[in-house]
Design a protein around this motif. Structure first.
Motif, PDB file in Angstrom:
ATOM      1  N   UNK A 160       0.832  -1.209   0.000  1.00  0.00           N
ATOM      2  CA  UNK A 160       0.000   0.000   0.000  1.00  0.00           C
ATOM      3  C   UNK A 160       0.865   1.256   0.000  1.00  0.00           C
ATOM      4  N   UNK A 161       1.990   1.185   0.709  1.00  0.00           N
ATOM      5  CA  UNK A 161       2.898   2.344   0.698  1.00  0.00           C
ATOM      6  C   UNK A 161       3.432   2.580  -0.712  1.00  0.00           C
ATOM      7  N   UNK A 164       0.676   3.993  -2.918  1.00  0.00           N
ATOM      8  CA  UNK A 164       0.383   5.392  -2.619  1.00  0.00           C
ATOM      9  C   UNK A 164       1.438   6.313  -3.220  1.00  0.00           C
ATOM     10  N   UNK A 165       2.708   5.951  -3.030  1.00  0.00           N
ATOM     11  CA  UNK A 165       3.773   6.802  -3.572  1.00  0.00           C
ATOM     12  C   UNK A 165       3.709   6.837  -5.091  1.00  0.00           C
ATOM     13  N   UNK A 168       0.576   8.991  -6.181  1.00  0.00           N
ATOM     14  CA  UNK A 168       0.673  10.443  -6.004  1.00  0.00           C
ATOM     15  C   UNK A 168       1.685  11.049  -6.971  1.00  0.00           C
ATOM     16  N   UNK A 238      11.173   2.845  -4.224  1.00  0.00           N
ATOM     17  CA  UNK A 238      10.137   2.425  -3.289  1.00  0.00           C
ATOM     18  C   UNK A 238       9.094   1.540  -3.959  1.00  0.00           C
ATOM     19  N   UNK A 241      10.563  -1.813  -4.600  1.00  0.00           N
ATOM     20  CA  UNK A 241      10.752  -2.577  -3.377  1.00  0.00           C
ATOM     21  C   UNK A 241       9.433  -3.051  -2.785  1.00  0.00           C
ATOM     22  N   UNK A 300      23.047   0.238  -2.200  1.00  0.00           N
ATOM     23  CA  UNK A 300      21.804  -0.411  -1.775  1.00  0.00           C
ATOM     24  C   UNK A 300      22.078  -1.780  -1.148  1.00  0.00           C
ATOM     25  N   UNK A 305      16.028  -2.820  -4.746  1.00  0.00           N
ATOM     26  CA  UNK A 305      16.423  -1.421  -4.917  1.00  0.00           C
ATOM     27  C   UNK A 305      17.609  -1.304  -5.853  1.00  0.00           C
TER      28      UNK A 305
ATOM     29  N   UNK B  23       0.838  20.007  -3.461  1.00  0.00           N
ATOM     30  CA  UNK B  23       1.389  18.647  -3.434  1.00  0.00           C
ATOM     31  C   UNK B  23       2.707  18.625  -2.667  1.00  0.00           C
ATOM     32  N   UNK B  29      -2.678  12.831   2.441  1.00  0.00           N
ATOM     33  CA  UNK B  29      -2.841  12.274   1.093  1.00  0.00           C
ATOM     34  C   UNK B  29      -4.062  12.860   0.394  1.00  0.00           C
ATOM     35  N   UNK B  84      -4.785   2.416   2.595  1.00  0.00           N
ATOM     36  CA  UNK B  84      -3.719   2.845   3.507  1.00  0.00           C
ATOM     37  C   UNK B  84      -4.315   3.202   4.865  1.00  0.00           C
ATOM     38  N   UNK B  88      -3.311   1.557   8.473  1.00  0.00           N
ATOM     39  CA  UNK B  88      -2.430   2.335   9.343  1.00  0.00           C
ATOM     40  C   UNK B  88      -3.157   3.373  10.186  1.00  0.00           C
ATOM     41  N   UNK B  93       1.237  11.109   4.599  1.00  0.00           N
ATOM     42  CA  UNK B  93       2.238  10.401   3.789  1.00  0.00           C
ATOM     43  C   UNK B  93       3.591  10.333   4.500  1.00  0.00           C
ATOM     44  N   UNK B  96       4.267   7.026   5.939  1.00  0.00           N
ATOM     45  CA  UNK B  96       4.553   5.953   4.987  1.00  0.00           C
ATOM     46  C   UNK B  96       6.041   5.985   4.677  1.00  0.00           C
ATOM     47  N   UNK B  97       6.829   5.491   5.615  1.00  0.00           N
ATOM     48  CA  UNK B  97       8.275   5.635   5.395  1.00  0.00           C
ATOM     49  C   UNK B  97       9.007   4.374   5.816  1.00  0.00           C
ATOM     50  N   UNK B  98       8.382   3.212   5.539  1.00  0.00           N
ATOM     51  CA  UNK B  98       9.097   1.971   5.840  1.00  0.00           C
ATOM     52  C   UNK B  98      10.295   1.796   4.929  1.00  0.00           C
ATOM     53  N   UNK B  99      10.146   2.314   3.711  1.00  0.00           N
ATOM     54  CA  UNK B  99      11.207   2.120   2.729  1.00  0.00           C
ATOM     55  C   UNK B  99      11.924   3.435   2.510  1.00  0.00           C
ATOM     56  N   UNK B 100      13.232   3.381   2.488  1.00  0.00           N
ATOM     57  CA  UNK B 100      13.971   4.587   2.126  1.00  0.00           C
ATOM     58  C   UNK B 100      15.389   4.186   1.778  1.00  0.00           C
ATOM     59  N   UNK B 101      16.131   5.110   1.246  1.00  0.00           N
ATOM     60  CA  UNK B 101      17.520   4.831   0.896  1.00  0.00           C
ATOM     61  C   UNK B 101      17.769   5.260  -0.460  1.00  0.00           C
TER      62      UNK B 101
END
Lengths: 482, 101
Positions: A160-161, A164-165, A168, A238, A241, A300, A305, B23, B29, B84, B88, B93, B96-101
């Motif tokens: 879902x994350x 959403x990203x 948007x 993202x 992943x 990474x 990724x 935005x 969201x 979402x 949660x 938004x 919504x930050x489980x993924x990053x890098x």
């Protein structure tokens, strides 16, 4: 009395076949309890019918030359046929390697299947469109289907994350693209490629009008976002992943095919006479994508990724071919075809290793795979070498062709940047190979079903076959497009 | 002083910039989503104004297609927001930050 525009069914045969397939899949999935037993047959029939449509189109072009129909909206020519064929190959391989994901969705499998077909319709239309409104519609049909596909993995925690990203940022990119179309329309008075071409071929050879320049810039930004070229790539890691592994390879491939098809036509027709003005920005984006994609991929820790950032750098290589103008279409299409197949195949292996329910493929999970599952480990090694551009794989031929064209097209600096990045890229492509063969680990042993085996095997044969013996395909492409 | 198509295009440009700013700055969201709709409507206004100035119908016709696409986007977008939120309990938004890098 309004004249009826010419309707040429053969010009949209593959799209028609896919649309019918998508509708039938949906109907069967909701109406039959034994839908799961029918789905493979419907999917196979749809792919076969699309292939038959492509053959009919090829015969038509061979007999009558290229043709324009639907009031100057759709062109039927060999370039479009080649791109649709690449798309069809990507669908076929993606469904084979991702079939376990489709069946794993249960009653949702039909939805995933029909969304794959519908997104392909959109991106295929982008390849044949010569009208900016149709281009936008194709882009949106494809993109919206992909947003849903990203969200379909109910059990995957991060789906879902990712959705959403993707949604948007993708919607913003579409709006930017569309504003570019509107400004271009305001400046040139035309929504067709030909009208824009005639406008630019007139007295003004370089953009002078601010409105028009802004419009063209926004138009390109929207498409560069879809191919994940830096600095418009922030969604890609993202989404790659978090989205369901069985389908994410196809998602990346499809969006790239559609947007590259559109960019290729852009430099061939509407913006051909102003290519000098857009060449430098395109080359700059290409260089930035190649460098940034490579550097980020090195740091990474997750194979998904890594593949996402490698996709950014591959977008850069494709743009390098496009920045030379309309002269490198054979090389760009060869590169595109071989890259998307390897991408789909590599993600197929990722999804096999992960199984359902997990999202993310940290490098530790790959340790020791060479002992647990030699076939998959060796396949992934070949795919990684293919992406890196190792000689004897198709990736090498693709990169070589693009570099040659860019070099003779006065983009020597870009070729040097690309070469350096290609060398550095071996590091991150080989890291997972080292983990698989030279490090010990006791992760899962993936089960390889026969559909996935066929899909991966096909991709292997194509990657190595075209690397050792590319001449026939290159000759066919040159003859068809030249 | 007459208000011609150019005024509408200026207004549209303003709306588009407001949409982009929305935005970029808002973290909810739904609000971001509304900003995207604002951008699309700014595009519509540009199409209409340009079509009027050019005396050409295709600008007006384009608006219908944009409307349809915007509606389709709303359907998918709201569904994703709901998904979402169910999982949660928030539509922010930044969470919504489980993924990053």
């Amino acid at each position: 009395m309004v004249e009826t525009p010419e309707i040429s069914l053969v010009a949209i045969l593959p799209e028609l076949a896919l649309t019918v397939g998508a509708v039938v899949v949906l109907m069967v999935a909701v109406s039959s309890r034994r839908a799961a037993t029918y789905l493979p047959w419907i999917a196979g029939l749809t792919v076969a019918a699309t292939g038959a449509g492509l053959i009919a189109q090829y015969n038509d072009v061979a007999a009558n030359g290229f043709s324009v129909s639907y009031a100057g909206m759709i062109v039927l020519d060999n370039q479009g046929i080649v791109i649709r064929t690449v798309m069809l190959a990507a669908i076929a391989v993606a469904l084979l390697v991702g079939w376990r994901y489709v069946t794993g969705l249960g009653t949702r499998g039909g939805e995933a299947l029909s969304l794959v077909f519908l997104s392909a319709v959109g991106f295929m239309l982008m390849a044949s469109s010569i009208h900016f409104m149709l281009l936008f519609l194709g882009l949106e049909v494809g993109s919206i289907s992909l947003y849903v596909l990203a969200a379909l993995g109910q059990r995957a925690k991060r789906a879902d994350e990712a959705a959403m990203k993707y949604f948007l940022l993708g919607s913003v990119a579409s709006a930017i693209f569309l504003y570019g179309v509107a400004l271009l329309y305001a400046g040139t008075g035309s929504l067709t490629y030909l009208g824009v071409f005639e406008f630019f071929s007139g007295d003004t050879l370089v953009f002078s009008d601010g409105l028009l320049s802004a419009g063209v810039a926004l138009l390109f930004v929207g498409l560069l976002f879809k191919i994940a070229a830096a600095p418009f790539h922030s969604w890609a890691p993202d989404v790659y992943q978090g989205a369901p592994a069985g389908i994410v390879g196809y998602m990346g491939a499809a969006a790239k095919i559609g947007a590259i098809a559109a960019l290729l036509r852009f430099v061939q027709v509407p913006f051909q006479s102003v290519i000098e003005s857009i060449q430098v920005p395109l080359a700059a984006v290409a260089a930035f994508s190649v460098v940034l994609g490579t550097l980020y991929a090195i740091v990474q820790q997750d194979l998904r990724r890594v593949l996402a950032y490698s996709g950014v750098s591959h977008a850069g290589f494709l743009l390098m071919g496009i920045a030379t103008g309309g002269v490198a279409e054979v090389q760009v299409l060869f590169y595109l075809a071989t890259y998307v197949l390897v991408l789909v195949g590599a993600f197929g292996i990722v999804s096999l290793l992960e199984g359902s329910g997990s999202a993310g493929s940290p490098i530790e999970n790959w340790k020791g795979l060479g002992r647990r599952s030699p076939f998959l480990a060796w396949s992934l090694t070949v795919f990684m070498l293919g992406m890196a551009g190792m000689p004897a794989t198709a990736g090498f031929i693709g990169k070589f062709g693009i570099f040659t064209r860019a070099w003779s097209g006065d983009l020597e600096w870009l070729v040097i940047v690309g070469l350096l990045a290609s060398v550095a890229a071996f590091f991150f492509y080989l890291r997972v190979v080292v983990a698989m063969f030279f490090e010990d680990g006791d992760g899962k042993t993936p089960k390889l079903g026969w559909p996935a085996g066929i899909g991966i095997g096909l991709t292997l044969v194509i990657t190595v076959g075209l690397g050792l013996y590319p001449t026939p395909l290159l000759d066919v492409l040159t003859a068809a497009l030249g | 002083m007459t208000v011609g198509p150019a005024w509408y295009m200026l207004l549209a440009a303003g709306l588009f910039v407001i949409g982009i700013a929305g935005v970029l700055t808002r973290r909810n969201a739904l609000i971001m989503f509304m900003s995207i709709e604002l951008m699309l409507n700014a595009v519509n206004l540009t199409f209409i104004a340009a079509g009027t100035a050019l005396g050409d119908l295709s600008g007006q016709v384009a608006v219908f297609f944009v409307l349809v696409v915007a509606a389709a986007e709303v359907v998918v977008g709201l569904a994703i927001v709901v998904a979402v939120y169910r999982r949660r309990g928030t539509a922010n938004v930044d969470e919504l930050s489980e993924m990053s890098g």
